[in-house]
Write an enzyme that holds these catalytic residues in place. Sequence first.
Site: not given
Length: 383
Positions: A134, A264, A279, A249, A260, A156, A257, A239, A253, A198
């Site tokens: 956990r 994606h 990517h 997000e 993206h 993330k 993206n 960032k 935030r 990026e």
Amino acid sequence: MTAPAEASTAREGAQTVRVELGERSYDILVGRGLIASAGDEIARLLSGGRVAVITDDNVAKAQLPALKASLDAAGIGHVTFAVKPGEPSKRFSTFEQLCDQVLEARLERGDAIVALGGGVVGDLAGFVAASVRRGMRFIQMPTSLLAQVDSSVGGKTGINSRHGKNLIGAFYQPGLVIADTAALDTLSPREFRAGYAEVAKYGLIDDADFFAWLEANHREIFAGGAARDEAVAASCRAKARVVADDEFEAGNRALLNLGHTFGHALESAVDYDGARLVHGEGVAIGMRLAHAFSARLGLCPQEDVARVEAHLKTVGLPTHMKDIPGQLPPAATLLDIIAQDKKVTRGALTFILTRGIGRSFVEKGVDPQEVLSFLTEELVEQI
């Protein structure tokens, strides 16, 4: 974020960028040769714990010996697990295998998972750290440009699903990020270019001055001069500020993206085949598409679309769907993939659009028919 910024607080020759998240705040160290001295930093964080280093087969050959030597010198016990390089490793079967290996090694909750590698390794190892017992301690040691300026910062983590990219995972912050820019010397030109997408993104989001600085300094960044370290540190500072303001997000935030949503979808469309598209290349095409779509909606000047495309082309990045080898699925299929994106809310499409370079914004409720028409026109280029 400003362009050529002053060095942050130095720690053992590195620039130090702080991610302010209250009790979960952490440092990003940026500099050359940091892997060889990582053991001392990790020892201060763990106070006697053990680590499991998760890496991939390629990075293990280039970077693992120096890290092992550093851990040994600091008296830190360690085990290593290597996965196959590439996006296909971000799947349930690899995640399950790594969780079992960490448990079989009897690492405890107070021990740490160390991600030594690019974005795939960082996302995968972070999800393992978030899940085993956990939640174990987590350290990012990104070795690709893309990971150093983006995926290693902000918490993330996750794996891919047949329904889309990064749809299964968790927000789980590291306790430390060590970005050894010397590791970038081992990247192929294609890998470095993909990471640069990026870097350019931070200028396109909200800092036109930084984008202009990149236009003027990209040759030194690619050659490995001082501008390279500054570009990495400046991207991390940008960032870090966004993450500190919106960790989960819920608001701005999402600007990170930019490019993206389209990118994606294209990655999914080629079934994450790295020979066709990686990517950062998807992000580069996606950023040009985001600006072109914004221009189609009357939001962004056409000259800014041309400027974005010109700079990305200058550094060798693809900018159009026709630049992807092989055939792509029809526009309706791409739209279906976009509809599975994490930024969809109650079925409404959310896109990062722009009013020009450095003027991006979050637009919710984008008309799917507008997107479909735009994608159809863009795909005509392939015929």
